[in-house]
Design a protein around this motif. Structure first.
Motif, short mmCIF file in Angstrom:
data_model
loop_
_atom_site.label_atom_id
_atom_site.label_comp_id
_atom_site.label_asym_id
_atom_site.label_seq_id
_atom_site.Cartn_x
_atom_site.Cartn_y
_atom_site.Cartn_z
N ARG A 175 0.84 -1.32 -0.23
CA ARG A 175 0.02 0.20 -0.09
C ARG A 175 0.74 1.05 -0.14
O ARG A 175 0.47 2.34 -0.77
N SER A 176 2.03 1.27 0.73
CA SER A 176 2.83 2.51 0.67
C SER A 176 3.34 2.71 -0.49
O SER A 176 3.88 3.68 -0.93
N PHE A 177 3.70 1.60 -1.31
CA PHE A 177 4.42 1.91 -2.66
C PHE A 177 3.33 2.76 -3.60
O PHE A 177 3.67 3.57 -4.45
N ARG A 178 2.02 2.12 -3.32
CA ARG A 178 1.13 3.00 -4.49
C ARG A 178 0.83 4.57 -3.42
O ARG A 178 0.73 5.53 -4.52
N ASP A 179 1.20 4.81 -2.41
CA ASP A 179 1.02 6.07 -1.74
C ASP A 179 2.21 7.03 -2.38
O ASP A 179 2.22 7.93 -2.73
N PHE A 180 3.39 6.19 -2.32
CA PHE A 180 4.49 6.65 -2.87
C PHE A 180 4.41 7.29 -4.40
O PHE A 180 4.59 8.36 -4.71
N MET A 181 4.00 6.36 -5.15
CA MET A 181 3.64 6.85 -6.51
C MET A 181 2.69 7.91 -6.81
O MET A 181 2.82 8.71 -7.63
N ARG A 182 1.52 7.87 -5.84
CA ARG A 182 0.57 9.04 -5.95
C ARG A 182 1.32 10.28 -5.54
O ARG A 182 1.04 11.29 -6.22
N ILE A 183 2.05 10.17 -4.63
CA ILE A 183 2.74 11.79 -4.20
C ILE A 183 3.72 12.15 -5.11
O ILE A 183 3.76 13.06 -5.43
N ILE A 184 4.48 11.23 -5.79
CA ILE A 184 5.44 11.54 -6.81
C ILE A 184 4.74 12.34 -7.94
O ILE A 184 5.18 13.15 -8.62
N ILE A 185 3.42 11.60 -8.49
CA ILE A 185 2.81 11.99 -9.55
C ILE A 185 2.20 13.52 -8.93
O ILE A 185 2.13 14.45 -9.95
N GLY A 186 1.44 13.30 -7.90
CA GLY A 186 0.70 14.50 -7.41
C GLY A 186 1.43 15.68 -7.21
O GLY A 186 1.07 16.84 -7.26
N GLU A 187 2.76 15.56 -6.66
CA GLU A 187 3.55 16.86 -6.72
C GLU A 187 4.50 16.91 -7.56
O GLU A 187 5.55 17.93 -7.72
N SER A 188 4.60 16.18 -8.81
CA SER A 188 5.43 16.37 -9.81
C SER A 188 5.44 17.77 -10.47
O SER A 188 6.28 18.16 -11.27
#
Lengths: 202, 202
Positions: free
Chosen positions: A107-120
DNA sequence: GTCTATACATCGATAGAC
DNA sequence: GTCTATCGATGTATAGAC
C-alpha cells in the motif's frame, strides 16, 4: 569521550523523524502535512525537526530522495541475469506477475507513486529523481533482456518495453489507485497473458 | 420584475467562482489552495464563495465533477463510427496520435490528471467519477472497435485495449508530467508504431 | 541537542451591514 | 446576494531555558 554515543543518538532521532515524515507525507500529501504532525509521529519536538532538516520543504525533499534510493535498491535487486534459454513467455509473465503482486500488496508503494505524480508539478526535481533512479534502470534492464534474447526478434525493443511498463502501471493505477476495481473490473492475468502473447507472437 | 437578470447575475458569479477555483486548484492542489486565493482569482469576496458552495470540500467536488463532465463530452465527441473497411493500422495510429497530441498540447489536462491521481487517496469518489465517466467510455469505444473489425483477430480485445491505453498514458506521464523528456527521451511515434504493429501483427 | 513557549501569518468559516 | 470585518484554530518557524 562519548562522541560516538552522541552521534548515534542524533542519527536515531534523524531516522525517527524521517520515519514519522514518511508516515504523514505519504498519508496526507505535502501541503496537508503539518510539522506538528511529523513531530508527534516521530516522537520528538517540533524544534528538533527543524534543527535537523531546516524547513518543511527540505524535510520533504530529503524524505522522497530517501524513498527513491530505497526503490532503486529494490530494482537493482531484481537484476538477476535472466536465463536466455528459458521461454520468454514464461520469463516475461513472471516478471509482470511480480510487478503486479508488489503493487497490489504494498500500500505504501501506491502512496509513494501517488505523491510523486501528484507533486510532480510543484516538485519537478523529485519526479526527475524518480525517473532517473527508478524508472530508467527498470527500463534498461528490461530492454537489455528483450535485446539479448535469441528468439525474440523485436523491431524496437526500447519502445516495446514502454508498452510493457505502461500496461502494468496503468492497470495498477486504474484498478487500485483510482479505485476502478468495481467500475471497470478486469483480471490482471488476462492483461499479462495478452501482453505476453503480443510480444512473443504466440 | 427583474428576476431573470438577477438569476443571470448569480449564475455569472457561480461560473466566475468555478473558473477561479479551476485555476487555483489545478495549480496548487487541494490543500495548498486557500479560499482567499479562489475568491481573489474569481473576483468576488470570500463570503460569496461560501454562500455559493457551502465549504471548501464541496467547492472542490463541484469543480472536479464539472471537469469530469467536460472530459466526458470530449470522449463522446470522438465516437465517430470508425470505418471498418480502413486498415486498422491507420485507424489505430491515428487515434493514438490524437491522444498524444491532446495530452502534449493541453497543459491543464495534465494538471487535471495530476490532481485526480494525487487526490485519489483522500477523494476516492472523484477518482471513481473519472474512471466511470472518462476512462470507462474510452475503453468501451476502443473495445467495440477492436471487437468489430473483421481483420483483427484478437484473443482478448478488452485486455488489448488496456495495453493500448496504458502505453499511451504511461508515455505521457513519464515524458511530460514527470519531466522524463531529458532523462529517458523517446519519440512518441516509435511507441505508436510499435504498439500498432503488435496489435495488427504487422 | 532537545525541549517548552511563543511570535506572527494564514487558514476555513461566519456575523452583520447594505 | 454581496460585501467588509473578524473570529478561533492552526500553520511555519524561532527564541530561550536546560
Amino acid at each position: 569521550m562519548d562522541k560516538i554515543p552522541e552521534r548515534t543518538k542524533s542519527e536515531t532521532k534523524t531516522a525517527a523523524i524521517l520515519k514519522g515524515a514518511m508516515k504523514e507525507f505519504l498519508k496526507n500529501g505535502y501541503a496537508a502535512t503539518s510539522m506538528d504532525k511529523v513531530a508527534k509521529s516521530a516522537g520528538v519536538s517540533k524544534a528538533t525537526v527543524y534543527s535537523h532538516f531546516g524547513d518543511k520543504e527540505k524535510l520533504f525533499n530529503a524524505l522522497i530522495q530517501d524513498l527513491v534510493k530505497d526503490k532503486f535498491q529494490t530494482v537493482m535487486g531484481l537484476e538477476q541475469p535472466q536465463s536466455l534459454e528459458q521461454d520468454p513467455k514464461i520469463v516475461l509473465s513472471a516478471i509482470m506477475s511480480k510487478m503486479l503482486d508488489n503493487a497490489q500488496s504494498d500500500r505504501s508503494f501506491r502512496d509513494f507513486m501517488r505523491i510523486i505524480i501528484g507533486e510532480s508539478g510543484r516538485f519537478p526535481e523529485l519526479a526527475k529523481a524518480y525517473v532517473a533512479n527508478v524508472a530508467k534502470p527498470t527500463i534498461e534492464i528490461l530492454t537489455k533482456y528483450l535485446k539479448s534474447h535469441p528468439t525474440l526478434k523485436l523491431e524496437d525493443p526500447e519502445a516495446t518495453v514502454r508498452v510493457m511498463m505502461g500496461t502494468m502501471v496503468y492497470f495498477v493505477m486504474l484498478q487500485e489507485m483510482m479505485h476502478g476495481k468495481d467500475v471497470v473490473p478486469l483480471e490482471g492475468d488476462r492483461v499479462i497473458q495478452t501482453l505476453t502473447d503480443l510480444i512473443s507472437r504466440n
